[in-house]
Motif scaffolding. Structure first.
Motif, PDB file in Angstrom:
ATOM      1  N   ILE A  31       9.194  71.876  14.837  1.00 52.73           N
ATOM      2  CA  ILE A  31      10.087  71.885  14.012  1.00 52.73           C
ATOM      3  C   ILE A  31      11.604  71.027  14.926  1.00 52.73           C
ATOM      4  O   ILE A  31      11.290  70.565  16.057  1.00 52.73           O
ATOM      5  N   THR A  72      11.965  74.022   9.478  1.00 54.00           N
ATOM      6  CA  THR A  72      11.697  74.959   9.724  1.00 54.00           C
ATOM      7  C   THR A  72      10.429  74.820   9.442  1.00 54.00           C
ATOM      8  O   THR A  72       9.433  75.146   9.023  1.00 54.00           O
ATOM      9  N   PRO A  73       9.962  76.235  10.222  1.00 54.34           N
ATOM     10  CA  PRO A  73       8.730  76.441  10.344  1.00 54.34           C
ATOM     11  C   PRO A  73       8.226  77.145   9.012  1.00 54.34           C
ATOM     12  O   PRO A  73       7.158  78.296   8.918  1.00 54.34           O
ATOM     13  N   ASN A  74       9.486  77.848   7.820  1.00 55.97           N
ATOM     14  CA  ASN A  74       8.790  78.573   6.782  1.00 55.97           C
ATOM     15  C   ASN A  74       7.757  78.415   5.516  1.00 55.97           C
ATOM     16  O   ASN A  74       7.330  78.699   4.975  1.00 55.97           O
ATOM     17  N   TYR A  75       8.019  76.424   5.806  1.00 51.01           N
ATOM     18  CA  TYR A  75       7.293  75.771   4.891  1.00 51.01           C
ATOM     19  C   TYR A  75       5.972  75.412   5.603  1.00 51.01           C
ATOM     20  O   TYR A  75       6.485  74.933   6.785  1.00 51.01           O
TER      21      TYR A  75
END
Lengths: 153, 506
Positions: B357, B384-387
């Motif tokens: 990230i 980001t680590p969201n996706y």
């Protein structure tokens, strides 16, 4: 001028000196171009264009198709090398703890399974050793960089 | 039969949302983007004519919330929904709900998605249609203990090495290769756990692991006017963690005979489920020329651009045409030249391909002839680590395979991304491997080339140069230059008079 950087390979001291518009180091010279890029002439005379960007304390350098991540250590700061701790490489969730405190493990053994970005990641022992602490349980959310467990060689 | 599309809602994000929104713009169709709050500044939101923010925080509450997406489609007057890939693209219940709401689904019927989406059902359907499948067994047991017993029993009949695959799986999730019986139970538990977490369905099936095989897939298109065609193959053998990283068309070792046989099998597979739209039938191609059905993806695929570049067909544009009830526009096809795609991931290839990230402080893609970039990000964005960590796809075309590979090397050398670790150097070194140069890659190439993990091959002189550059940049305070416009000099050095002039061009 002296600078200290931390890279994937450890700490490095870099002493550069100035000569006219150029900065010198280990037989190489570097000039700053008007557009912010840097031009390096290596010892064998080959010329490389580089780009540099600083994010936080880290200098990101692109040169000749390679990208380097060099963390600048402030003068006087005590740069601690990585201990035996095993840290979370990503923010994520602990799925499973495969070992218990006091257990002896060999290099390559899976110690913990993390889930990040929808994928499972194994936390693996780099060396033979004894587990001295486990800091998280299955189901716990962990931040990047926290020490998950300690291993003593 | 025709139902002209006037406004398409794109139920996706990132790179593929950008691709579809651009196709809508070129087709003269209005577009709607939907986005989670953490995507408010993402590129795809900018490319849409309208953008509506989804309420909710998690993926389940946003990009997977069918009811919310249907409400936005109704409120914006959208007459079609394009699902892209991933997310809801292979959810038959969503395709059904979209149709029930009187909105056109850009893709095949719910029945076709169901038959192909459940990998075990797909195997059975294909076997019945006369398409060869990999030797293996479906495990129908749902309950953990019973399933593990059934997997253990089946493993003796299938033999080692074997592959455990989630029936609802995809993208390498819920998949495990097992080389030794002692690893079977822990692998089965891991596969089931990942499958339950990702798909809510822990059923797995077992296949013989066919080592030395190539992953070759056939692109198909089918319209409502009775036409089902194939657009040749793509080879996607080079994979890490069962995810593709390097894809090309055509396959270097393909023969006219195998292409014709595989193409007919793919068309038969599509016709067996009354397929409509764009789809991909995946096969394993053994060294002796035998091929086996792997699965069918009932959606547009990540690697579709390589087929576009060698056939000249705009697949997303054709999807929109077919969804509007028009006949597909492509006539007789010819494969021209060679195309290669690599996937740019925010990941640390030197550390077991772990996702990375950070801020894209510099993002300068390559340019020039034969280079295409399908990106979901731009300079200044935060990874980001969201996706999913896939940021962009770099695709090249050239008249021949060696020229395409050389163009890819050149493009990767030009590609500068600073602030987030990416796999660019890994991809670049991949281009120099003899298996890649000779076109003899198979699905185990990466594991075989780097059994103990990859690390960059970098000379001492370049390492010293990087340290010199970092020191020089530090001493001269180069971080004060803006990252969004590297041409702008804030301190030091002479200021170009052109930067201060307001130039007008006639």
């Amino acid at each position: 001028m002296q600078n200290q950087f931390k890279s994937a390979d450890g700490l490095v001291e870099v002493n550069i000196s100035k000569q006219g518009d150029s900065w010198l180091y280990e037989g190489q010279s570097c000039q700053i171009l008007n557009d912010g890029r840097l031009q390096v002439t290596t010892a064998d005379g080959s010329v490389h264009l580089a780009r540099a960007a600083k994010v936080g304390d880290v200098w990101w350098i692109h040169i000749s198709g390679h990208t380097f991540k060099l963390e600048r250590i402030e003068p006087g700061a005590n740069a601690s090398e990585e201990q035996g701790g095993l840290t979370a490489p990503m923010p994520g969730k602990v799925l499973e703890v495969m070992v218990s405190v006091g257990q002896e493990v060999s290099a390559g053994a899976t110690l913990m399974i993390l889930e990040a970005m929808k994928m499972e990641h194994k936390i693996v022992a780099a060396t033979d050793g004894t587990v001295t602490a486990i800091n998280f349980n299955a189901g716990d959310q962990v931040e990047q960089g926290v020490t998950l467990l300690d291993l003593e060689e | 039969m025709a139902n002209k599309l006037t406004k398409v809602l794109v139920a996706n994000r990132g790179e593929i949302a950008c691709r579809i929104l651009r196709a809508c713009s070129e087709a003269g169709i209005a577009s709607v983007a939907i986005y989670a709050s953490n995507d408010a500044k993402s590129l795809f939101v900018e490319l849409a004519d309208e953008a509506v923010q989804l309420s909710g925080d998690t993926i389940a509450q946003t990009y997977l919330d069918q009811q919310q997406i249907l409400r936005i489609a109704a409120a914006t007057g959208s007459d079609a929904i394009h699902p892209g890939f991933g997310f809801l693209s292979e959810r038959a219940d969503f395709a059904q709900a979209v149709g029930d709401a009187g909105i056109q689904w850009v893709g095949p019927s719910p029945a076709a998605i169901t038959q192909m989406g459940d990998k075990m059902t797909a195997r059975i359907t294909m076997r019945n249609a006369g398409v060869p499948v990999i030797p293996g067994e479906e495990i129908e047991e749902v309950e953990e203990e019973a399933a593990l017993i059934a997997i253990e029993e089946a493993s003796h009949r299938v033999g080692y090495p074997l592959l455990l695959k989630a029936s609802s799986g995809g993208g390498g999730k819920g998949m495990r290769a097992v080389h030794d019986p002692s690893e079977l139970i822990s692998s089965a538990q891991g596969a089931r756990r990942e499958a339950i977490a990702a798909f809510g369905d822990g059923r797995v099936y077992i296949e013989r692991l066919l080592t030395g095989s190539k992953h070759v897939e056939i692109q198909i298109l089918a319209d409502r006017h009775g036409r089902t065609i194939h657009l040749g193959e793509r080879e996607c053998s080079v994979q890490r963690r069962h995810q593709k990283v390097f894809e090309e068309a055509p396959c270097a070792t393909m023969t006219v005979q195998i292409r014709a046989a595989m193409g007919s099998a793919a068309v038969a597979a599509a016709q067996a489920v009354d397929y409509e739209g764009a789809g991909t039938v995946e096969f394993l191609l053994a060294p002796n020329g035998e091929f086996f059905f792997l699965e069918m993806n009932t959606r547009i695929q990540v690697e579709h651009p390589v087929t576009e570049l060698v056939t000249g067909v705009d697949l997303v544009r054709e999807q929109l045409r077919i969804a509007a009830g028009e006949p597909m526009s492509c006539g007789d096809l010819m494969i021209r030249g060679h195309s290669i795609e690599v996937r740019l991931y925010a990941e640390d290839a030197a550390n077991n391909f772990l996702p990375a990230i950070g801020k894209l402080a510099v993002f300068t893609p390559p340019e020039g002839p034969g280079v295409r970039l399908d990106t979901g990000v731009r300079e200044g964005d935060e990874v980001t680590p969201n996706y999913d960590p896939m940021l962009a796809k770099l695709i090249v075309w050239a008249p021949s395979r060696p020229e395409a590979l050389q163009r890819m090397r050149r493009a990767l050398d030009e590609f500068v991304v600073l602030g987030t670790t990416t796999n660019i150097r890994f991809l670049r070194e991949l281009c120099d491997q003899s298996e890649v140069i000779n076109g003899t890659t198979d699905t185990t190439t990466i594991d075989r080339l780097w059994p103990n993990g990859w690390s960059p091959n970098v000379s001492q002189s370049i390492q010293s140069a990087a340290l010199l550059v970092a020191s020089c940049a530090e001493v001269n305070g180069l971080q004060r230059r803006t990252s969004s416009n590297s041409n702008q000099v804030i301190s030091d050095g002479p200021v170009s008079p052109f930067h201060t002039l307001n130039r007008r061009f006639p």
